[in-house]
Motif scaffolding. Sequence first.
Motif, PDB file in Angstrom:
ATOM      1  N   PHE A 100       0.810  -1.210   0.000  1.00 31.88           N
ATOM      2  CA  PHE A 100       0.000   0.000   0.000  1.00 31.88           C
ATOM      3  C   PHE A 100       0.849   1.268   0.000  1.00 31.88           C
ATOM      4  O   PHE A 100       0.449   2.280  -0.576  1.00 31.88           O
ATOM      5  N   PHE A 101       2.022   1.202   0.649  1.00 33.04           N
ATOM      6  CA  PHE A 101       2.923   2.359   0.639  1.00 33.04           C
ATOM      7  C   PHE A 101       4.334   1.866   0.927  1.00 33.04           C
ATOM      8  O   PHE A 101       4.646   1.522   2.071  1.00 33.04           O
ATOM      9  N   PRO A 102       5.200   1.789  -0.091  1.00 33.22           N
ATOM     10  CA  PRO A 102       6.574   1.330   0.117  1.00 33.22           C
ATOM     11  C   PRO A 102       7.262   2.118   1.222  1.00 33.22           C
ATOM     12  O   PRO A 102       7.221   3.347   1.254  1.00 33.22           O
ATOM     13  N   PHE A 120      11.009   8.348   0.521  1.00 36.28           N
ATOM     14  CA  PHE A 120      11.488   9.503  -0.246  1.00 36.28           C
ATOM     15  C   PHE A 120      11.429   9.222  -1.740  1.00 36.28           C
ATOM     16  O   PHE A 120      10.879  10.014  -2.519  1.00 36.28           O
ATOM     17  N   TRP A 121      11.986   8.075  -2.151  1.00 36.81           N
ATOM     18  CA  TRP A 121      11.999   7.755  -3.583  1.00 36.81           C
ATOM     19  C   TRP A 121      10.601   7.454  -4.103  1.00 36.81           C
ATOM     20  O   TRP A 121      10.278   7.776  -5.249  1.00 36.81           O
ATOM     21  N   TRP A 122       9.740   6.871  -3.280  1.00 39.39           N
ATOM     22  CA  TRP A 122       8.375   6.609  -3.693  1.00 39.39           C
ATOM     23  C   TRP A 122       7.638   7.914  -3.995  1.00 39.39           C
ATOM     24  O   TRP A 122       6.977   8.051  -5.029  1.00 39.39           O
ATOM     25  N   TRP A 123       7.779   8.886  -3.097  1.00 43.71           N
ATOM     26  CA  TRP A 123       7.135  10.188  -3.334  1.00 43.71           C
ATOM     27  C   TRP A 123       7.737  10.891  -4.545  1.00 43.71           C
ATOM     28  O   TRP A 123       7.023  11.563  -5.305  1.00 43.71           O
ATOM     29  N   VAL A 161      10.582  -0.047  -7.118  1.00 47.22           N
ATOM     30  CA  VAL A 161      10.527   0.418  -5.726  1.00 47.22           C
ATOM     31  C   VAL A 161       9.511  -0.398  -4.943  1.00 47.22           C
ATOM     32  O   VAL A 161       9.790  -0.873  -3.830  1.00 47.22           O
ATOM     33  N   MET A 162       8.337  -0.592  -5.518  1.00 45.88           N
ATOM     34  CA  MET A 162       7.294  -1.338  -4.822  1.00 45.88           C
ATOM     35  C   MET A 162       7.695  -2.804  -4.641  1.00 45.88           C
ATOM     36  O   MET A 162       7.579  -3.360  -3.542  1.00 45.88           O
ATOM     37  N   GLY A 163       8.174  -3.436  -5.703  1.00 45.61           N
ATOM     38  CA  GLY A 163       8.565  -4.844  -5.617  1.00 45.61           C
ATOM     39  C   GLY A 163       9.706  -5.061  -4.628  1.00 45.61           C
ATOM     40  O   GLY A 163       9.666  -5.996  -3.821  1.00 45.61           O
TER      41      GLY A 163
END
Length: 207
Positions: A100-102, A120-123, A161-163
């Motif tokens: 739902f949120f890395p 940080f990288w997700w945003w 990033v998510m994986g």
Amino acid sequence: MTLSEVIFNTLGHINEAIIYSFCGKFEQARAILAPQWVLGYIIIFFIVMWDSYRSAIYQNKLYQIAKLEDEPLPSLKIYASEVQYIQPKSPIVAAVFSLFFPGMGQLYNHRIGLAFYAMFWWWMYLSLSHVHVSLIDLLTGRLTESIAVLRMHWLLFIPSVMGGSIYHAYIKAKEHNLLFNLEQRQYLRDRYHSSAVQIFSHSGEKI
């Protein structure tokens, strides 16, 4: 390494070339690539793979040595930036949090620094790819605008990033459980070593 990947990928137009390739536009994919930056990206890619493999082998050796030495495991450690303590974790919960949120799965595992690094990288990728704007357009029925507003170069960074966050959170939760079991085993052995009740056999297995 994340910053180097982003820089070399962006300057080499690798993600754009991938998109053109998926669409069957191979000439455009070949034309947009910058060979000097692509070469740097390939070098970094193989160095990271080699270093990950080397590090995994080395850490496995350290694990075997630590297991033979059987040093007591501390159940609590307090650092300037975080408090670490051993407790059972649910790998599924950790993975779902990161889905739902890395970064949330890393927070669940008390990996504070890594959690905020992932966030940080997700945003960054969400903002630069305009995913939020695209999602709003899609939910309001504006499909054409939803596709047009997307920045595909930045969008292609999101799956990694998510994986990576999901996998790391799941594995670390399992490792937490292993440490918890080892720490409890050591505690029970030391606490009841003079008891007439035998919890462990001479081979170390539960009876």
